[in-house]
Design a protein around this motif. Sequence first.
Motif, PDB file in Angstrom:
ATOM      1  N   SER A  96     -15.601  -5.779  11.595  1.00  0.00           N
ATOM      2  CA  SER A  96     -15.510  -5.521  10.151  1.00  0.00           C
ATOM      3  C   SER A  96     -15.909  -4.081   9.837  1.00  0.00           C
ATOM      4  CB  SER A  96     -16.433  -6.475   9.388  1.00  0.00           C
ATOM      5  OG  SER A  96     -17.787  -6.176   9.665  1.00  0.00           O
ATOM      6  N   VAL A  97     -15.470  -3.608   8.696  1.00  0.00           N
ATOM      7  CA  VAL A  97     -15.864  -2.284   8.226  1.00  0.00           C
ATOM      8  C   VAL A  97     -17.376  -2.255   8.003  1.00  0.00           C
ATOM      9  CG1 VAL A  97     -15.634  -0.666   6.295  1.00  0.00           C
ATOM     10  CG2 VAL A  97     -13.601  -1.742   7.273  1.00  0.00           C
ATOM     11  N   TRP A  98     -17.946  -3.354   7.496  1.00  0.00           N
ATOM     12  CA  TRP A  98     -19.395  -3.406   7.281  1.00  0.00           C
ATOM     13  C   TRP A  98     -20.145  -3.172   8.591  1.00  0.00           C
ATOM     14  CZ3 TRP A  98     -23.732  -5.630   9.096  1.00  0.00           C
ATOM     15  CH2 TRP A  98     -24.890  -5.471   8.322  1.00  0.00           C
ATOM     16  N   HIS A  99     -19.754  -3.859   9.656  1.00  0.00           N
ATOM     17  CA  HIS A  99     -20.440  -3.693  10.940  1.00  0.00           C
ATOM     18  C   HIS A  99     -20.254  -2.276  11.460  1.00  0.00           C
ATOM     19  CE1 HIS A  99     -21.146  -5.217  15.313  1.00  0.00           C
ATOM     20  NE2 HIS A  99     -22.260  -4.752  14.789  1.00  0.00           N
ATOM     21  N   ARG A 100     -19.073  -1.723  11.296  1.00  0.00           N
ATOM     22  CA  ARG A 100     -18.830  -0.342  11.710  1.00  0.00           C
ATOM     23  C   ARG A 100     -19.803   0.600  11.015  1.00  0.00           C
ATOM     24  NH1 ARG A 100     -13.889   2.472   9.042  1.00  0.00           N
ATOM     25  NH2 ARG A 100     -15.455   2.412   7.387  1.00  0.00           N
ATOM     26  N   ALA A 162     -13.968   2.811  16.497  1.00  0.00           N
ATOM     27  CA  ALA A 162     -13.883   2.825  15.033  1.00  0.00           C
ATOM     28  C   ALA A 162     -15.018   3.640  14.433  1.00  0.00           C
ATOM     29  CB  ALA A 162     -13.895   1.395  14.487  1.00  0.00           C
ATOM     30  N   ARG A 163     -16.205   3.544  15.022  1.00  0.00           N
ATOM     31  CA  ARG A 163     -17.326   4.359  14.531  1.00  0.00           C
ATOM     32  C   ARG A 163     -17.071   5.840  14.784  1.00  0.00           C
ATOM     33  NH1 ARG A 163     -22.183   0.311  16.525  1.00  0.00           N
ATOM     34  NH2 ARG A 163     -22.137  -1.013  14.658  1.00  0.00           N
ATOM     35  N   ALA A 164     -16.495   6.147  15.927  1.00  0.00           N
ATOM     36  CA  ALA A 164     -16.231   7.550  16.270  1.00  0.00           C
ATOM     37  C   ALA A 164     -15.139   8.171  15.401  1.00  0.00           C
ATOM     38  CB  ALA A 164     -15.852   7.658  17.746  1.00  0.00           C
ATOM     39  N   THR A 165     -14.266   7.340  14.831  1.00  0.00           N
ATOM     40  CA  THR A 165     -13.153   7.853  14.015  1.00  0.00           C
ATOM     41  C   THR A 165     -13.319   7.535  12.531  1.00  0.00           C
ATOM     42  OG1 THR A 165     -11.864   5.850  14.479  1.00  0.00           O
ATOM     43  CG2 THR A 165     -11.505   7.747  15.928  1.00  0.00           C
ATOM     44  N   ASN A 168     -11.224   8.406   9.041  1.00  0.00           N
ATOM     45  CA  ASN A 168      -9.795   8.567   9.290  1.00  0.00           C
ATOM     46  C   ASN A 168      -9.173   7.169   9.260  1.00  0.00           C
ATOM     47  OD1 ASN A 168      -7.333   8.615  11.224  1.00  0.00           O
ATOM     48  ND2 ASN A 168      -7.772  10.783  10.859  1.00  0.00           N
ATOM     49  N   PRO A 169      -7.929   7.032   8.767  1.00  0.00           N
ATOM     50  CA  PRO A 169      -7.294   5.711   8.737  1.00  0.00           C
ATOM     51  C   PRO A 169      -7.236   5.027  10.111  1.00  0.00           C
ATOM     52  CG  PRO A 169      -6.007   7.264   7.446  1.00  0.00           C
ATOM     53  CD  PRO A 169      -7.089   8.058   8.120  1.00  0.00           C
ATOM     54  N   LEU A 170      -7.280   5.813  11.173  1.00  0.00           N
ATOM     55  CA  LEU A 170      -7.257   5.227  12.516  1.00  0.00           C
ATOM     56  C   LEU A 170      -8.421   4.258  12.726  1.00  0.00           C
ATOM     57  CD1 LEU A 170      -6.088   5.060  15.382  1.00  0.00           C
ATOM     58  CD2 LEU A 170      -7.509   7.052  15.967  1.00  0.00           C
ATOM     59  N   SER A 171      -9.557   4.527  12.102  1.00  0.00           N
ATOM     60  CA  SER A 171     -10.739   3.682  12.266  1.00  0.00           C
ATOM     61  C   SER A 171     -10.450   2.229  11.886  1.00  0.00           C
ATOM     62  CB  SER A 171     -11.892   4.233  11.432  1.00  0.00           C
ATOM     63  OG  SER A 171     -13.047   3.454  11.610  1.00  0.00           O
ATOM     64  N   GLU A 172      -9.879   2.025  10.696  1.00  0.00           N
ATOM     65  CA  GLU A 172      -9.535   0.673  10.263  1.00  0.00           C
ATOM     66  C   GLU A 172      -8.406   0.084  11.112  1.00  0.00           C
ATOM     67  OE1 GLU A 172     -10.195   3.089   8.069  1.00  0.00           O
ATOM     68  OE2 GLU A 172     -11.929   2.277   7.002  1.00  0.00           O
ATOM     69  N   GLU A 173      -7.475   0.936  11.548  1.00  0.00           N
ATOM     70  CA  GLU A 173      -6.380   0.464  12.398  1.00  0.00           C
ATOM     71  C   GLU A 173      -6.915  -0.097  13.710  1.00  0.00           C
ATOM     72  OE1 GLU A 173      -3.283   3.420  12.984  1.00  0.00           O
ATOM     73  OE2 GLU A 173      -3.564   4.132  10.930  1.00  0.00           O
TER      74      GLU A 173
END
Length: 197
Positions: A96-100, A162-165, A168-173
């Motif tokens: 999840s975005v929250w965990h990221r 995902a944390r490293a990006t 950027n939209p790539l993170s959610e992708e």
Amino acid sequence: MGRVSLAQAQENRRRVVATASRMFREKGTAVSVADLMKAAGLTHGGFYKQFASKEDLVDEAIAHAFAEQAAHSAVALEDHEAHEAARRTLIEDYLSVWHRDHAGEGCPVSGFAADLGREPDQAARARHVYIDGVRNRAARLATGDDDGMAQFCTMVGALVLARATRGNPLSEELLEAARTALTESGTGQSEPQQRTD
């Protein structure tokens, strides 16, 4: 200034370990003792009354993070009647975005991986706790003949990327791609593609 009572000393130690567990997952074990003690609301000098070394605190912080996670996981599993529902919830929450965005409150496997990989002496000290944590988390993903290890590797890798990006939209992708791969077939193994030509 009076002496600190035994109960207060134990509470101070607990607060330092909990703060360290969060900060180390969020910022790495390079966080200074001074910054850590300040975040815990205690003086720098009090650290060495509680711990023999920073390495000892890192060990305790890792153990605390896994114990905290295990307590949370046990409750989560009791809330689901079926293993598959619990597995899917774990995947959704982990990716999840929250965990990221909340590494300090997140999984200690991903939170401590880089530091343990760079610090072999620390890794040797904390190895048993960390290895047990990896195996236990993977076991929660197991399905049939799949021990869950590859699924867990996918989750940890996707979260770290995902944390490293982030930003950027790539993170959610990345998070979405891993969620889809792990939930489409139920094991994280892709179904064979049908040729259309």
